[in-house]
Write an enzyme that holds these catalytic residues in place. Structure first.
Site, mmCIF file in Angstrom:
data_model
loop_
_atom_site.group_PDB
_atom_site.id
_atom_site.type_symbol
_atom_site.label_atom_id
_atom_site.label_comp_id
_atom_site.label_asym_id
_atom_site.label_seq_id
_atom_site.Cartn_x
_atom_site.Cartn_y
_atom_site.Cartn_z
ATOM 1 N NE ARG A 1 3.901 107.201 66.761
ATOM 2 C CZ ARG A 1 4.977 106.421 66.850
ATOM 3 N NH1 ARG A 1 5.055 105.528 67.792
ATOM 4 N NH2 ARG A 1 5.974 106.570 66.025
ATOM 5 C CB SER B 1 9.300 106.964 58.460
ATOM 6 O OG SER B 1 8.777 107.913 59.350
ATOM 7 C CG ASP C 1 11.471 108.469 60.539
ATOM 8 O OD1 ASP C 1 12.166 108.774 59.559
ATOM 9 O OD2 ASP C 1 11.446 107.316 61.017
HETATM 10 C C1 BGC Z 1 13.347 104.637 55.500
HETATM 11 C C2 BGC Z 1 13.617 106.068 55.940
HETATM 12 C C3 BGC Z 1 13.275 106.227 57.407
HETATM 13 C C4 BGC Z 1 13.999 105.176 58.234
HETATM 14 C C5 BGC Z 1 13.697 105.265 59.712
HETATM 15 C C6 BGC Z 1 14.043 103.652 56.439
HETATM 16 O O1 BGC Z 1 13.678 102.337 56.088
HETATM 17 O O2 BGC Z 1 13.814 104.451 54.183
HETATM 18 O O3 BGC Z 1 12.889 106.977 55.162
HETATM 19 O O4 BGC Z 1 13.651 107.506 57.822
HETATM 20 O O5 BGC Z 1 13.635 103.889 57.784
HETATM 21 O O6 BGC Z 1 12.353 105.103 59.978
#
Ligand code: BGC
Length: 542
Positions: free
Chosen positions: A108, A177, A230
């Site tokens: 996004r 994320s 995130d």
């Molecule tokens: C990632 C994290 C992320 C989480 C939620 C996980 O697979 O390793 O960095 O915060 O997903 O999106």
């Protein structure tokens, strides 16, 4: 009766008996096969059990691992990464910001205007762009070039007079994320991909630099000013609305948590951290592992068939695989496949059920939440998505029970994780009044939660909320679990004048007031899209 007649009668009797015997045999076998299916579900249920005692063991293990991860690098499966974020927005932020959010199969781009007055957002514009399978598994250059050119088009479209000085380089908040070893607030090395991404040449690279280079190439005058996970964005958003927010959790395709830690407790970086305030720590709790987690043969086979087979990597993401949306449907599919193999309750379904990830979690949730007396939706999903027809009502009920077992376990384990964090920071009530007991003056504790499983799957949310209260016990006031997305949903209902809209929420939540003034169209944009901006606000020098 003549001999021939007797013979005929006897023959008929024998045949009748034979038929009866065949039918009885058939019924017994079919009852046995049904019994086998029920037995498989029972075994699965027992192996998935999350008694409050077991959950408390998980709480303790989480707190212990947090300590270990803070004490030394590699001291725990929990990475406990520094984020270099030592202050969070509080609603007084002002100005126009851009951000980019990459964390799943969509990314996004966003633009937002803060009023500077008490958590008021003036405008926000969002563009959502799907990422193709080829980009998710291609090269880093392809991915970042695509992102940069989409961002450029967005900026050109949205920059209508808001930007007074067009030639000045703009700052960008980048919510990324995936696990990153953060080098500074605006740079970090990708440790590994999760959630179906696999771009080999990006691992070990500074993802902010990759994006900066791609933006430069497309002629976009922007630079990454804040690179955040995130969870960190969610904590920022939670704090923007409620300064008692101390932790944030994502339960969506993947799962993770972050929280505010005292810098003097981050022992492994004592040389690096000069001030004595707080810092946000990104736990990467998807990697958490403990022998107290109720692990079933289906979890083991899911691990065994994952790409990283060596022992060290085998249990990595163990917690994530029991909790997050990427995997819940797949666990259910594995149980159903075994039931299909060992009983006849899903006629001719073994082959259809043997395709990995064919049962996605949203479909599983829809079956679980089918409230019709004849489980019509379950039947429809089986037919339309799995091409399985003719499943009896009692078999459909058994299937719903499997979904319930998987979801309940996931939600309760996530709840234990949350209480683990509260325990680590002394907010679980175990240290007396100061830590949240109802007697005396309790301290408010707010945990912000985001992600499709918590926000969009009401049974998951109920199980989680219930388990948090259960683990903490009656004497402790449970923390306020807060999803920033919920007020946006409420206000949508409000504007559609749905009778079920809880008015008090609309009136009491500051963001609801803001949204009330906006057009229905813009309300389709979910509130959590805002989070990267908030982070940018809090982390860049003004
Ligand atoms: C990632 C994290 C992320 C989480 C939620 C996980 O697979 O390793 O960095 O915060 O997903 O999106």
């Amino acid at each position: 009766m003549g001999g021939a007649g007797l013979g005929l009668a006897a023959g008929c009797a024998v045949a009748t008996c034979a038929i009866a015997a065949v039918m009885v045999g058939h019924r017994v076998r079919s009852r046995r096969r049904w019994g086998r299916a029920v037995a498989l579900v029972r075994e699965f249920e027992e192996a998935s059990a999350t008694s409050v005692g077991r959950l408390r063991q998980v709480v303790d293990a989480m707190a212990v691992e947090m300590h270990a991860g803070l004490a030394s690098e590699g001291g725990s499966k929990l990475r406990m990464s520094l984020t270099f974020i030592d202050n969070l927005p509080d609603g007084s932020e002002e100005g126009t910001y851009y951000a980019l959010d990459l964390g799943g199969t969509n990314f996004r781009v966003l633009q937002i205007q803060f009023s500077g007055k008490g958590s008021m957002i003036l405008t926000h514009r969002v563009q959502r762009q799907p990422i193709s399978q080829e980009l998710m598994t291609g090269t880093r250059e392809e991915l970042f070039n695509f992102i940069a050119s989409t961002l450029k088009q967005f900026v050109q479209r949205e920059d209508d007079g808001i930007d007074q000085i067009p030639d000045v380089r703009k700052d960008l908040g980048f919510t990324f994320s995936f696990p990153v070893r953060q080098l500074s607030v605006s740079s970090g090395l990708l440790i590994k991909w999760t959630k179906g991404f696999s771009i080999k040449d990006a691992v070990g690279k500074d993802v902010a630099q990759c994006l900066n280079e791609a933006m430069l190439k497309t002629g976009l005058n922007m630079r990454v000013a804040a690179l955040v996970n995130d969870t960190v964005g969610t904590l920022a958003l939670g704090h923007y609305y409620d300064v008692d927010t101390v932790a944030a959790v994502i339960i969506g395709t993947g799962t993770n948590a972050c929280y505010l830690e005292r810098t003097d407790a981050i022992i492994k970086y004592q040389g690096l951290l000069m001030n004595s305030g707080d810092m946000v720590v990104n736990m990467e709790w998807g990697n958490f592992w403990s022998s107290h987690l109720p692990r079933t043969p289906y979890d083991i086979s899911l691990d065994d068939e994952s790409p990283n087979r060596n022992e060290q990597a085998r249990l990595s993401s163990g917690f994530e695989k029991m909790i997050s949306g990427m995997y819940l449907g797949e666990i259910v599919r594995r149980v159903l496949q075994r039931m299909a193999e060992e009983s006849d309750i899903f006629p001719d379904a073994v082959q259809n059920l043997s395709v990995p990830f064919v049962l996605r979690t949203p479909l599983m949730a829809a079956m679980h939440e089918d409230g019709s007396p004849d489980l019509r939706e379950v039947g429809r999903i089986l037919e339309d998505h799995l091409k399985i027809s003719g499943v009896s009502l009692k078999a459909r009920r058994l299937l719903v029970r499997v979904c319930d077992i998987v979801t309940r376990r996931a939600a309760r384990l996530a709840a234990a994780g949350i209480v683990g964090i509260l325990k680590k920071i002394g907010r679980d009530g175990s240290a007396g009044v100061a830590s949240g007991r109802t007697k005396g003056k309790p301290r408010r504790t707010v945990v912000a939660i985001e992600g499709g499983l918590y926000v969009g799957y009401s049974m998951f949310r109920e199980y989680l909320n219930e388990a948090v209260a259960e683990i903490l016990g009656e004497e402790v006031a449970p923390p306020c679990l807060f999803s920033a997305l919920l007020p946006a949903i409420v206000i949508q209902h409000y504007l559609k004048q749905m009778p079920s809209c809880p008015d008090y929420l609309v009136q009491n939540h500051p963001h609801c007031q803001v949204l009330k003034q906006q057009a229905v169209d813009s309300l389709k944009i979910k509130l959590f899209h805002i989070k990267p901006f908030l982070f940018l606000v809090s982390s860049t020098p003004k």
